[in-house]
Motif scaffolding. Structure first.
Motif, PDB file in Angstrom:
ATOM      1  N   UNK A  91       0.852  -1.182   0.000  1.00 45.96           N
ATOM      2  CA  UNK A  91       0.000   0.000   0.000  1.00 45.96           C
ATOM      3  C   UNK A  91       0.892   1.239   0.000  1.00 45.96           C
ATOM      4  N   UNK A  92       0.366   2.375  -0.499  1.00 43.95           N
ATOM      5  CA  UNK A  92       1.158   3.613  -0.509  1.00 43.95           C
ATOM      6  C   UNK A  92       1.105   4.328   0.838  1.00 43.95           C
ATOM      7  N   UNK A  93       1.321   3.586   1.901  1.00 42.83           N
ATOM      8  CA  UNK A  93       1.279   4.148   3.251  1.00 42.83           C
ATOM      9  C   UNK A  93       2.687   4.172   3.822  1.00 42.83           C
ATOM     10  N   UNK A  94       2.950   5.137   4.695  1.00 39.56           N
ATOM     11  CA  UNK A  94       4.299   5.329   5.229  1.00 39.56           C
ATOM     12  C   UNK A  94       4.859   4.039   5.845  1.00 39.56           C
ATOM     13  N   UNK A  95       4.023   3.319   6.565  1.00 43.80           N
ATOM     14  CA  UNK A  95       4.509   2.121   7.241  1.00 43.80           C
ATOM     15  C   UNK A  95       4.651   0.910   6.354  1.00 43.80           C
ATOM     16  N   UNK A  96       4.063   0.944   5.149  1.00 47.27           N
ATOM     17  CA  UNK A  96       4.034  -0.249   4.299  1.00 47.27           C
ATOM     18  C   UNK A  96       5.135  -0.270   3.244  1.00 47.27           C
ATOM     19  N   UNK A  97       5.758   0.874   2.965  1.00 46.49           N
ATOM     20  CA  UNK A  97       6.705   0.940   1.859  1.00 46.49           C
ATOM     21  C   UNK A  97       8.129   0.616   2.307  1.00 46.49           C
ATOM     22  N   UNK A  98       8.871  -0.008   1.387  1.00 42.76           N
ATOM     23  CA  UNK A  98      10.261  -0.358   1.634  1.00 42.76           C
ATOM     24  C   UNK A  98      11.115   0.033   0.428  1.00 42.76           C
ATOM     25  N   UNK A  99      12.366   0.378   0.705  1.00 41.88           N
ATOM     26  CA  UNK A  99      13.321   0.743  -0.341  1.00 41.88           C
ATOM     27  C   UNK A  99      14.562  -0.140  -0.174  1.00 41.88           C
ATOM     28  N   UNK A 100      15.155  -0.559  -1.287  1.00 40.56           N
ATOM     29  CA  UNK A 100      16.325  -1.435  -1.236  1.00 40.56           C
ATOM     30  C   UNK A 100      17.443  -0.863  -2.101  1.00 40.56           C
ATOM     31  N   UNK A 101      18.629  -0.774  -1.541  1.00 43.64           N
ATOM     32  CA  UNK A 101      19.781  -0.313  -2.306  1.00 43.64           C
ATOM     33  C   UNK A 101      20.109  -1.317  -3.405  1.00 43.64           C
ATOM     34  N   UNK A 102      20.511  -0.853  -4.590  1.00 39.51           N
ATOM     35  CA  UNK A 102      20.993  -1.794  -5.594  1.00 39.51           C
ATOM     36  C   UNK A 102      22.263  -2.490  -5.115  1.00 39.51           C
ATOM     37  N   UNK A 103      22.509  -3.677  -5.615  1.00 36.82           N
ATOM     38  CA  UNK A 103      23.633  -4.460  -5.140  1.00 36.82           C
ATOM     39  C   UNK A 103      24.987  -3.805  -5.343  1.00 36.82           C
ATOM     40  N   UNK A 104      25.094  -2.931  -6.354  1.00 35.68           N
ATOM     41  CA  UNK A 104      26.388  -2.327  -6.652  1.00 35.68           C
ATOM     42  C   UNK A 104      26.700  -1.110  -5.786  1.00 35.68           C
ATOM     43  N   UNK A 105      25.726  -0.572  -5.038  1.00 34.70           N
ATOM     44  CA  UNK A 105      25.939   0.669  -4.282  1.00 34.70           C
ATOM     45  C   UNK A 105      26.974   0.459  -3.181  1.00 34.70           C
ATOM     46  N   UNK A 106      27.858   1.440  -3.034  1.00 28.87           N
ATOM     47  CA  UNK A 106      28.910   1.318  -2.018  1.00 28.87           C
ATOM     48  C   UNK A 106      29.489   2.652  -1.614  1.00 28.87           C
ATOM     49  N   UNK A 107      30.722   2.641  -1.177  1.00 28.95           N
ATOM     50  CA  UNK A 107      31.318   3.794  -0.511  1.00 28.95           C
ATOM     51  C   UNK A 107      31.578   4.982  -1.425  1.00 28.95           C
ATOM     52  N   UNK A 108      31.542   4.792  -2.740  1.00 27.44           N
ATOM     53  CA  UNK A 108      31.791   5.919  -3.649  1.00 27.44           C
ATOM     54  C   UNK A 108      30.494   6.513  -4.189  1.00 27.44           C
ATOM     55  N   UNK A 109      29.369   6.107  -3.604  1.00 29.28           N
ATOM     56  CA  UNK A 109      28.073   6.564  -4.095  1.00 29.28           C
ATOM     57  C   UNK A 109      27.387   7.473  -3.074  1.00 29.28           C
ATOM     58  N   UNK A 110      26.445   8.272  -3.564  1.00 27.86           N
ATOM     59  CA  UNK A 110      25.720   9.249  -2.747  1.00 27.86           C
ATOM     60  C   UNK A 110      24.246   8.904  -2.754  1.00 27.86           C
ATOM     61  N   UNK A 111      23.675   8.720  -1.563  1.00 28.72           N
ATOM     62  CA  UNK A 111      22.242   8.457  -1.425  1.00 28.72           C
ATOM     63  C   UNK A 111      21.547   9.717  -0.929  1.00 28.72           C
ATOM     64  N   UNK A 112      20.533  10.167  -1.689  1.00 28.03           N
ATOM     65  CA  UNK A 112      19.717  11.317  -1.306  1.00 28.03           C
ATOM     66  C   UNK A 112      18.321  10.819  -0.936  1.00 28.03           C
ATOM     67  N   UNK A 113      17.866  11.172   0.257  1.00 24.77           N
ATOM     68  CA  UNK A 113      16.530  10.786   0.713  1.00 24.77           C
ATOM     69  C   UNK A 113      15.687  12.046   0.836  1.00 24.77           C
ATOM     70  N   UNK A 114      14.532  12.059   0.174  1.00 23.72           N
ATOM     71  CA  UNK A 114      13.662  13.244   0.206  1.00 23.72           C
ATOM     72  C   UNK A 114      12.254  12.816   0.604  1.00 23.72           C
TER      73      UNK A 114
END
Length: 378
Positions: A91-114
């Motif tokens: 469901x599009x509810x705050x408690x129901x949604x999940x996000x997963x990093x791609x397998x290649x993401x690591x120390x040279x990458x930048x994650x922006x959360x909005x």
């Protein structure tokens, strides 16, 4: 149905605007200034990056987050790949949604959360996952929110989301509200300038705020339809299926946001595509049942109780003046060859960010006017 008389009745518009959408559009410039100040206070201007990130990942929920990701892709995509992490869930509810990093993401990458909400546990889990992988994490979230408490400090940097100058909007429309996009987007512009992916100095952000203010003056509820580009566009789109055709890097995300906001705020379908691919992609719509003259049934039948059919109308958004290689002449020829009307928007001279701001402001105001005049008529 659109009550066009309402467009030139400012007091009636104000009464219909129970969600504060017009105020949100008018306050976009103020949100940019506040958000830029929050970014400076959070220490973004003092950051000393060791180099550009390999990739930028963007995560969040709602129309504003998808718009921010799209805009960042347009502005920074030539300097580093930009990937939006789409949520999953039941469901599009705050408690129901999940996000997963791609397998290649690591120390040279930048994650922006909005996020304009900040209560999504899935975003806090994503920040924790990124921290364990060594990703740099920067979030923009409401000041009093669980996400800020979860990320701030050890796991990353949090910039408080700039609140509306005169109180927040209705929660159900905050993600699509015109001011929310700028409250989330502006700190990230300052950050991406600092890490060398785009050019968005403090002076440039001030120019963006000024352009938003000037556009709000031209598009405000007190300005009559005949000299108001947003009201004019709203009136032209009444009873139509908007085909939003864009040309230029900055215009693409504006067109896609316009289509999304039309659906979310006013319940109106719209399709967006970039030129020149828009011509074959949407050409059949100009010749089929959505064509201007399409009416396959008996001309003399009684239509009193019938809903008027939707007819296609082209909205041509361009982020640069006519000249050089352009598909705009072919777009006009295709539309007019099928007796399809065209609405055209093109910003005044200025930087890429200023052009982007003007196109966003006019289309946001137009979507709000369509929402208000349609709701009031209903």
């Amino acid at each position: 149905m659109l009550d066009e008389s309402l467009l030139d009745a400012p007091e009636a518009l104000a009464r219909a605007d129970r969600r504060g959408l017009l105020r949100g559009a008018a306050e976009a410039g103020a949100r940019v200034r506040t958000a830029a100040r929050h970014a400076a206070e959070a220490g973004i201007a003092e950051l000393t990056p060791e180099g550009r990130p390999r990739a930028v990942l963007v995560a969040g929920s709602g129309t504003a987050a998808s718009g921010v990701a799209d805009l960042i892709t347009a502005l920074a995509g030539a300097s580093a790949p930009v990937t939006r992490i789409h949520p999953t869930g039941v469901a599009p509810a705050a408690g129901a949604m999940r996000w997963t990093l791609p397998g290649w993401a690591g120390s040279v990458d930048l994650l922006l959360i909005v996020t304009a909400d900040g209560s999504e546990p899935g975003l806090a889990l994503l920040a924790e996952q990124a921290y364990r992988r060594g990703c740099t994490v920067v979030a923009v979230a409401p000041r009093q929110s669980p996400l800020r408490e979860a990320v701030d400090g050890a796991h990353g940097l949090v910039v408080p989301m700039a609140s509306a100058p005169h109180g927040e909007y209705d929660a159900e429309t905050s993600a699509a509200g015109p001011g929310t996009l700028w409250a989330l987007f502006t700190p990230l512009l300052a950050l991406l300038d600092r890490v060398g992916l785009i050019t968005a100095s403090a002076e440039a952000l001030q120019s963006v705020a000024d352009r938003l203010d000037r556009t709000a003056e031209r598009c405000g509820p007190a300005i009559a339809t005949y000299s108001n580009p947003a009201k004019t566009l709203a009136a032209e789109l009444a009873g139509s299926l908007p085909l939003v055709w864009t040309e230029g890097d900055a215009a693409g995300p504006v067109g896609r946001r316009f289509a999304a906001v039309l659906a979310e705020l006013s319940g109106r379908p719209a399709l967006a595509a970039e030129l020149p691919e828009a011509l074959p992609a949407h050409g059949a719509l100009l010749a089929g049942s959505f064509a201007a003259g399409a009416d396959p049934d008996d001309f003399f039948r009684d239509r009193v109780d019938e809903t008027e059919p939707l007819h296609a109308r082209v909205v041509l958004l361009r982020d640069r003046p006519t000249g050089g290689l352009s598909a705009a002449p072919a777009a006009r020829e295709l539309a007019l060859g099928h007796d399809t009307a065209i609405s055209e928007l093109e910003p005044e001279e200025g930087s890429e960010l200023e052009s982007l701001a003007e196109l966003l402001a006019v289309t946001d105001f137009a979507a709000v006017y369509l929402a208000l005049a349609s709701t009031a008529h209903a």
